[in-house]
Design an enzyme around this catalytic site. Structure first.
Site, PDB file in Angstrom:
ATOM      1  N   ASP A  47       0.903  -1.034   0.097  1.00  0.00           N
ATOM      2  CA  ASP A  47      -0.125   0.059   0.045  1.00  0.00           C
ATOM      3  C   ASP A  47       0.927   1.447  -0.017  1.00  0.00           C
ATOM      4  O   ASP A  47       0.118   2.436   0.003  1.00  0.00           O
ATOM      5  CB  ASP A  47      -0.862  -0.111   1.109  1.00  0.00           C
ATOM      6  CG  ASP A  47      -0.203  -0.008   2.441  1.00  0.00           C
ATOM      7  OD1 ASP A  47       0.810  -0.035   2.608  1.00  0.00           O
ATOM      8  OD2 ASP A  47      -1.181   0.202   3.544  1.00  0.00           O
ATOM      9  N   SER A  48       2.284   1.191   0.090  1.00  0.00           N
ATOM     10  CA  SER A  48       3.144   2.219  -0.029  1.00  0.00           C
ATOM     11  C   SER A  48       2.905   2.755  -1.642  1.00  0.00           C
ATOM     12  O   SER A  48       3.271   3.707  -1.683  1.00  0.00           O
ATOM     13  CB  SER A  48       4.706   1.758  -0.155  1.00  0.00           C
ATOM     14  OG  SER A  48       4.694   0.439  -0.618  1.00  0.00           O
ATOM     15  N   ASP A  86      -1.114  -6.241  -0.294  1.00  0.00           N
ATOM     16  CA  ASP A  86      -1.147  -5.653   0.956  1.00  0.00           C
ATOM     17  C   ASP A  86      -2.620  -5.071   1.337  1.00  0.00           C
ATOM     18  O   ASP A  86      -3.253  -4.264   0.402  1.00  0.00           O
ATOM     19  CB  ASP A  86      -0.392  -4.300   0.890  1.00  0.00           C
ATOM     20  CG  ASP A  86       0.226  -4.050   1.954  1.00  0.00           C
ATOM     21  OD1 ASP A  86      -0.050  -4.743   3.346  1.00  0.00           O
ATOM     22  OD2 ASP A  86       1.059  -3.059   2.374  1.00  0.00           O
ATOM     23  N   LYS A 116      -1.222  -9.332   3.120  1.00  0.00           N
ATOM     24  CA  LYS A 116      -0.448  -9.051   4.152  1.00  0.00           C
ATOM     25  C   LYS A 116      -1.276  -7.976   4.828  1.00  0.00           C
ATOM     26  O   LYS A 116      -1.999  -7.164   4.137  1.00  0.00           O
ATOM     27  CB  LYS A 116       0.784  -8.064   3.670  1.00  0.00           C
ATOM     28  CG  LYS A 116       1.689  -7.715   4.896  1.00  0.00           C
ATOM     29  CD  LYS A 116       2.993  -7.165   4.494  1.00  0.00           C
ATOM     30  CE  LYS A 116       2.901  -5.703   4.081  1.00  0.00           C
ATOM     31  NZ  LYS A 116       2.417  -4.903   4.930  1.00  0.00           N
ATOM     32  N   GLU A 118      -1.329  -5.499   8.741  1.00  0.00           N
ATOM     33  CA  GLU A 118      -0.608  -5.042   9.946  1.00  0.00           C
ATOM     34  C   GLU A 118      -1.319  -5.087  11.290  1.00  0.00           C
ATOM     35  O   GLU A 118      -2.505  -5.096  11.364  1.00  0.00           O
ATOM     36  CB  GLU A 118      -0.431  -3.293   9.773  1.00  0.00           C
ATOM     37  CG  GLU A 118       0.317  -2.914   8.336  1.00  0.00           C
ATOM     38  CD  GLU A 118       0.426  -1.414   8.041  1.00  0.00           C
ATOM     39  OE1 GLU A 118       0.178  -0.631   9.073  1.00  0.00           O
ATOM     40  OE2 GLU A 118       1.083  -1.138   6.956  1.00  0.00           O
ATOM     41  N   GLU A 185       9.283  -4.278  10.623  1.00  0.00           N
ATOM     42  CA  GLU A 185       9.533  -2.962  10.025  1.00  0.00           C
ATOM     43  C   GLU A 185       9.858  -2.046  11.303  1.00  0.00           C
ATOM     44  O   GLU A 185       9.585  -1.866  12.258  1.00  0.00           O
ATOM     45  CB  GLU A 185       8.499  -2.299   9.397  1.00  0.00           C
ATOM     46  CG  GLU A 185       8.650  -0.900   8.884  1.00  0.00           C
ATOM     47  CD  GLU A 185       7.864  -0.301   7.893  1.00  0.00           C
ATOM     48  OE1 GLU A 185       6.811  -1.063   7.267  1.00  0.00           O
ATOM     49  OE2 GLU A 185       8.083   0.851   7.412  1.00  0.00           O
TER      50      GLU A 185
HETATM   51  O1  KIV Z   1       3.562  -1.152   1.778  1.00  0.00           O
HETATM   52  C1  KIV Z   1       4.765  -1.557   1.693  1.00  0.00           C
HETATM   53  O2  KIV Z   1       5.420  -1.152   0.899  1.00  0.00           O
HETATM   54  C2  KIV Z   1       5.057  -2.255   2.849  1.00  0.00           C
HETATM   55  C3  KIV Z   1       6.443  -2.796   2.870  1.00  0.00           C
HETATM   56  C4  KIV Z   1       7.355  -1.777   3.282  1.00  0.00           C
HETATM   57  C5  KIV Z   1       6.893  -3.876   3.802  1.00  0.00           C
HETATM   58  O3  KIV Z   1       4.355  -2.699   3.629  1.00  0.00           O
END
Ligand code: KIV
Length: 285
Positions: A47-48, A86, A116, A118, A185
């Site tokens: 989600d970055s 994500d 993934k 959090e 992280e």
């Molecule tokens: O969203 C992302 O890029 C991440 C990574 C930094 C692990 O969660």
């Protein structure tokens, strides 16, 4: 030997063999192809993308539809890497049913192999329910960017003995809930290596030192494509923004001075056809 797609079993095996896993984010078809050519083990549609692709301040506003849109492009390009999608903020916190449904969309609609999400112990029940629905889950603890408001900014976590113990408890809870791997992280290296040693499943570090079972970097950070800020843990392997700006500048100069397009970029016309064309125009006059 023909190349095989990486599976969840390969990831576990690599932990047993002590061979570190490489993971990188990707958000589009071209990047996914490059990651595959570089034989990266895991590609995360992170989600970055909200920050590096969409110009948002942080990841909080990213939506399911945006994640699925980019996920589909990545799965068309990456044929060998293990693909992880994500889950964006509030796609798994509201109800368990919604969390399972949204997690399933990453597999059904975007071609991902896993999701993934959090969170530590507080996310364990949700993770267990998603795993029970046959969807592999990668955990993510330490600095969890979706909680940026709660954490008071992008800060290193686990710097005190008490908070380090909490991270270890979180990691154990996620393993117990069925995660196949966990991202660690921004935490001190001794904390991450202790967690990695205590877990059966692989840990993937980002700003967590060399004691993790694998490492992840954001594509744009690694390649020098994003310079709004750069965390201490980033190693830049190329400065592509410099290369791109130089190329675009050369293109602009070629266009304004008529050096581009040259003969080799131009479609020719048979001389007789051209003469006939001009004659038609003259008659038309
Ligand atoms: O969203 C992302 O890029 C991440 C990574 C930094 C692990 O969660």
């Amino acid at each position: 030997m023909s190349r095989k797609k990486i599976t969840i079993l390969d990831l576990q095996q690599r932990k047993s063999e002590g061979i570190p896993l490489s993971m990188v984010t990707a958000y589009d078809y071209a990047a996914a192809i490059f990651a595959d050519r570089a034989e990266i083990d895991i590609v995360l549609v992170g989600d970055s993308l909200g920050m590096v692709m969409l110009g948002l301040e942080n990841t909080v506003a990213v939506t399911m539809n945006e994640m699925l849109h980019h996920g589909r492009a990545v799965s068309r390009g990456a044929k060998y890497a293990f693909l992880v999608g994500d889950m964006p903020f509030l796609s798994y916190e509201v109800t368990t049913a919604e969390a399972i449904r949204n997690a399933g969309r990453f597999l059904k609609e975007a071609g991902m192999a896993a999701v993934k999400l959090e969170g530590g112990q507080e996310a364990a029940d949700t993770i267990r329910a998603i795993v029970n629905a046959k969807i592999p889950v990668m955990g993510h603890i330490g600095l969890t960017p979706q909680a940026v408001s709660q954490l008071g900014g992008f800060r290193v976590q686990g710097k005190t003995a008490v908070s380090a113990q909490k991270l270890l408890d979180d990691a154990l809870a996620l393993q117990d809930a069925g995660c196949f791997a966990i991202v660690l992280e921004a935490m001190p290296a001794p904390v991450a290596s202790t967690i990695s040693q205590r877990l059966r499943i692989p840990t993937i570090g980002i700003g967590a030192g060399a004691g993790c079972d694998g490492q992840v970097l954001v594509y744009h950070d690694l390649l020098g494509l994003f310079d709004r800020f750069q965390p201490r843990f980033v190693k830049q392997y190329a400065n592509l923004s410099q290369t791109i700006v130089a190329a675009l500048t050369a293109y602009r100069e070629d266009v304004t001075t008529r050096r581009f397009p040259a003969e080799e970029h131009t479609y020719p016309m048979d001389a007789a056809e051209e003469a006939a064309f001009r004659e038609r125009l003259a008659i038309g006059d």
